[in-house]
Design an enzyme around this catalytic site. Structure first.
Site, PDB file in Angstrom:
ATOM      1  N   SER B  64       0.804  -1.239   0.000  1.00  9.86           N
ATOM      2  CA  SER B  64       0.000   0.000   0.000  1.00  9.86           C
ATOM      3  C   SER B  64       0.823   1.269   0.000  1.00  9.86           C
ATOM      4  O   SER B  64       0.285   2.343  -0.237  1.00  9.86           O
ATOM      5  CB  SER B  64      -0.927   0.033   1.220  1.00  9.86           C
ATOM      6  OG  SER B  64      -1.967  -0.896   1.063  1.00  9.86           O
ATOM      7  N   LYS B  67       0.475   3.360  -2.940  1.00 10.85           N
ATOM      8  CA  LYS B  67      -0.639   4.295  -3.126  1.00 10.85           C
ATOM      9  C   LYS B  67      -0.152   5.740  -3.111  1.00 10.85           C
ATOM     10  O   LYS B  67      -0.752   6.607  -3.738  1.00 10.85           O
ATOM     11  CB  LYS B  67      -1.686   4.087  -2.025  1.00 10.85           C
ATOM     12  CG  LYS B  67      -2.380   2.730  -2.074  1.00 10.85           C
ATOM     13  CD  LYS B  67      -3.220   2.480  -0.818  1.00 10.85           C
ATOM     14  CE  LYS B  67      -3.889   1.104  -0.859  1.00 10.85           C
ATOM     15  NZ  LYS B  67      -4.570   0.774   0.411  1.00 10.85           N
ATOM     16  N   TYR B 191      -3.240  -2.546 -10.338  1.00 13.30           N
ATOM     17  CA  TYR B 191      -3.104  -2.322  -8.896  1.00 13.30           C
ATOM     18  C   TYR B 191      -2.243  -3.411  -8.247  1.00 13.30           C
ATOM     19  O   TYR B 191      -1.370  -3.129  -7.428  1.00 13.30           O
ATOM     20  CB  TYR B 191      -4.498  -2.286  -8.278  1.00 13.30           C
ATOM     21  CG  TYR B 191      -4.520  -2.070  -6.791  1.00 13.30           C
ATOM     22  CD1 TYR B 191      -4.227  -0.829  -6.246  1.00 13.30           C
ATOM     23  CD2 TYR B 191      -4.834  -3.109  -5.918  1.00 13.30           C
ATOM     24  CE1 TYR B 191      -4.246  -0.629  -4.873  1.00 13.30           C
ATOM     25  CE2 TYR B 191      -4.864  -2.917  -4.546  1.00 13.30           C
ATOM     26  CZ  TYR B 191      -4.568  -1.677  -4.031  1.00 13.30           C
ATOM     27  OH  TYR B 191      -4.591  -1.482  -2.685  1.00 13.30           O
ATOM     28  N   TYR B 239      -4.639   3.663   7.818  1.00 12.01           N
ATOM     29  CA  TYR B 239      -6.007   3.144   7.909  1.00 12.01           C
ATOM     30  C   TYR B 239      -6.677   3.640   9.187  1.00 12.01           C
ATOM     31  O   TYR B 239      -6.503   4.801   9.560  1.00 12.01           O
ATOM     32  CB  TYR B 239      -6.014   1.611   7.834  1.00 12.01           C
ATOM     33  CG  TYR B 239      -5.199   1.098   6.696  1.00 12.01           C
ATOM     34  CD1 TYR B 239      -5.542   1.431   5.381  1.00 12.01           C
ATOM     35  CD2 TYR B 239      -4.071   0.310   6.899  1.00 12.01           C
ATOM     36  CE1 TYR B 239      -4.781   0.966   4.313  1.00 12.01           C
ATOM     37  CE2 TYR B 239      -3.319  -0.148   5.842  1.00 12.01           C
ATOM     38  CZ  TYR B 239      -3.685   0.181   4.553  1.00 12.01           C
ATOM     39  OH  TYR B 239      -2.941  -0.272   3.518  1.00 12.01           O
ATOM     40  N   VAL B 257       1.028  -3.682   3.854  1.00 15.13           N
ATOM     41  CA  VAL B 257       0.941  -4.979   4.526  1.00 15.13           C
ATOM     42  C   VAL B 257       2.181  -5.834   4.335  1.00 15.13           C
ATOM     43  O   VAL B 257       2.303  -6.902   4.931  1.00 15.13           O
ATOM     44  CB  VAL B 257      -0.306  -5.804   4.104  1.00 15.13           C
ATOM     45  CG1 VAL B 257      -1.583  -5.169   4.619  1.00 15.13           C
ATOM     46  CG2 VAL B 257      -0.340  -6.022   2.616  1.00 15.13           C
TER      47      VAL B 257
END
Lengths: 305, 305, 305, 305
Positions: B64, B67, B191, B239, B257
């Protein structure tokens, strides 16, 4: 900072031409009476200077900004024990929402949504009389601002108590999950009074120096604690508009439905802006615009070098 | 910063004594194989120095953290048009939650939860072939890190695609609200590949210099944009553990992760920590501990003077 | 029942004067083309009589009414094992909602919301080819109606598959919680075909005799099972309008976005009404009105003596 | 019905061998004291017979079953005006949930969840004194049961008021949405008293004859209204276990946390079962088992011919 005084006057003049000032909070009758077309700003700089523009000497109801002071006071009393009863995460929901409280069984997400602020005030009371808890907040605010003239507007406090069904609902909900120690009415009364503290932009900016850790300001809280409160203001200080505020302004801030916003530029300045009309999230409309302009002009975003 | 290199070695040594390393992500088979008892850190300082400790040269899957790079790339292409399709608020829910997406009719809360990252990747694709969008991300990352060796681990990408039901569900949900332009499988494939970028702590720290606005680093994005991406990392980067991370660490960060965390100390340093075991929010357990210790030692919290 | 035939004609005539017919479902292109100003009704009585009025011989797409038949078929195959994967409670949310599915970790509330119907179809497939599962449903429907002319409208099935993003999202969500055995596309294709079964009011009323337990009708399911399916239709058959439908009509019913409603008066009659325009819950507007009038006239409410 | 009396005795004897009786409601201290290993049943038949078995003459607190009587009373006063303030749909959530109340802005889903029952009681009060509203409910219950000995257990009422935080929270929430006319404490007191009505199985079964429309029973409400109340009991009477209860039992029913369940077999019988231990939804555990056995034996399911 050279030229800032002039820039503040220029920005206030521009703000006064606003087409849409937003609407004052209408759920508290006393606040609904305030003339929305007012705007003020005050800045306390690291070198001890204090500058202002516009309606910087008009007192206004600080409302939810008081949550910062009650949090500072209770952390001074209890330390990290508070966090057993309140979280530190943005809620993603409106300031008076009860949804997450149900999902998370009575533990509010953070101390700046109403449910969390009520738990904070309950913890500050800790079995004492309301006036003792209020004295403690008032002492903190006055000492931080070095101004004993700061007081509570009783008419606003009464006006708030009279229309406090949602907060009362939150209190009994907390109680049903055993996350309230004092009687709901006592917490509500104390909370209504702390929200009704009245300050001018100058007073508010001065009291914020403890968070900005301005040299020479009265040492009310440790810098370790100030940093952490600033972090909470950044992630949770503008309710469900906090992310956008961080994105646009880049400074920890706490808003109140009275139209005030306290902004912290750590090591550089403490800033108070005020304009009574609100946007859809309950944050000052012109105040947010002004905060963004000041951040742009000064380059004080904490996300910049 | 004097003594930091030594402190990093000391902290890594202390980290290696951890009783509980957390568990590597188990929903991606390739990641579940990684030995959890690894920990590394690298720091790029404002004076051009680069220091590291522990497993700082072991490549890991950035997941992530990518991102941040796809967001930087798409903002470069589209500018603020992206924000019509994605919000900028913390979600208050888990990274793969679909609840808010239903409530807000297909507009993800922010670009760092999965739904928002999928929209970001869709926007980056913009009708082009996946390899073109991936080339753009890879170019950005390699140029930022000044290292052409950075590559995508195809086995991880395939492993991720094979277990992507939740992301596929999110994609079709976005499509049902007309917030997807490219075919779901194409977005998913792109992705999965961007998430499978493999970097060492050193490489990741170097690529983060663009966000830390370190003098001398390749100028990949404007400082205005870097500040805003930092703000999003602060409010949404971990998050539903973002608020607590801001409270404890005080630096914009983005976790993955794979166990990596990219940390930004604007004007001071870009930091990468890595340890594969995760906590309950999906953030590196030992990595978060290390981030907090480094922030304490350096005093780099953006909320400090 | 004396006079019912005449009353049906009278009611249909009154229905034709409706100011607001509602709008046909627009998310399936083929259904959007249907002329909304149609209304029909057919009733199979316990004495074997069959009466009708209005457009009772116009075929229409039964859509979600097919969920009753797939449920009957799968209970025949699996018995109560199905209930490990699907609940039996009203959902309180819209037919295509994903919210509860998240909260309850992939176990749909009941077999009549879309998520539950998709699990039902998946269970009916049970590793077989789509045409085998569809044959089983078609056999059940045709045998129950004693009419081999009932068929699937392929154009509607294709039209539905082409706009099935929400259902695809639900399928992958179910899969991510391991509550799907067959490939999502296979379940989707089967489901689209079962929804595209085309029937007239007469055919639908005849097929419903198995639920009404009309003497002389083909014995397709046990009366124990029929009773339980009727109970589900009563509590969950009209999505989040089920409670109001029970309140107003008092008969188990199942609606479809094609505008049909199957009504069961146990031991007395099986009733089909149809009018393509829908209300805000996705149930036939004029059809619901007609159902209420018929229940009032006949006194067949299951809640009456 | 031949043999029913004997069957009831047989079922009660079997019930007494239960391994797990469930636990009495513990949030109301007075109820927590009740011995859980009790079970009773009474049936009023259409021919005027009244039979019973087990602890059918032991008085118990009817609790939420009183919602049926307050609803009947208020519909008698206001007619359909009540439905402007309360819905008629199953909630899909727990009996004391506040979530939907937030989503639907203060309009409870139905009159049988707590929020809806509080609005019903508020409407019944309609500006009158609590004792007037309570007299009206008591008159209705006593006349329906033809028994003036039915009374309110003051100790239970006080016990309930003392632990009523959740209901108080709901009341203030309703008030904040302007869906409460009387002072919250007044509504709460009235509600606590109506819940504390004490009845035996025989008394409860007799009072239910008005809903079963048993010939010869006192005509307290119109059959049109009785049918509609039965429909609400079917879809909403057992909280979020209503669907399953309809599926298993097939009769309109209303449960209370005192362990009672009132069941209606329209035109055939009114039934009361009681056993104090509850299942996870707050419904009597052994009582539900007994209800299902009686429905199976008699074939009275409204979904059967």
């Amino acid at each position: 900072m050279q030229g800032l005084a002039e820039e503040l006057r220029r920005l206030v003049a521009e703000a006064r031409t606003a087409q849409d000032w937003g609407a004052p909070a209408d759920y508290i009758p006393e606040l609904a009476k305030v003339d929305p077309e007012q705007v003020g700003v005050a800045v306390c700089l690291a070198d001890g200077q204090e500058i202002g523009a516009g309606d910087a000497d008009v007192p206004f109801s600080i409302q939810s900004i008081s949550k910062v002071f009650s949090l500072a006071a209770v952390l001074g009393r209890l330390g990290d024990d508070l966090w057993r009863r309140v979280g530190r995460e943005p809620s993603g929901t409106a300031f008076d929402s009860i949804f997450l409280l149900e999902q998370e069984q009575g533990r509010p997400r953070n101390p700046f949504i109403n449910a969390g602020a009520l738990v904070t005030t309950d913890a500050l009371l800790g079995g004492r009389e309301p006036r003792q808890a209020l004295s403690e907040i008032m002492y903190l605010v006055r000492a931080a601002a070095e101004d004993d003239d700061i007081h509570i507007d009783k008419a606003v406090a009464e006006s708030e108590k009279a229309t406090a069904s949602r907060n009362t609902s939150l209190l009994y909900y907390l109680k049903s999950h055993d996350n309230l120690r004092c009687p709901p009415e006592m917490v509500l009364g104390t909370y209504a009074h702390q929200c009704a503290i009245e300050m001018t932009c100058h007073q508010l900016a001065r009291s914020g120096r403890m968070l900005a850790m301005i040299p020479g300001a009265p040492a009310m809280i440790s810098s370790h604690r100030a940093r952490r409160i600033n972090a909470l203001m950044m992630t949770c200080g503008q309710y469900d508009g906090s992310g956008n505020f961080a994105f646009r302004v880049g400074l920890p801030g706490k808003s109140g439905v009275g139209g005030g916003i306290l902004l912290v530029a750590p090591g550089r300045a403490s800033i108070a802006v005020w304009s009574p009309g609100l946007d859809g999230y309950g944050n000052s409309k012109v105040g947010t615009w002004l905060a963004e302009r000041i951040a742009d002009y000064t380059g004080w975003s904490v996300f910049a070098p």
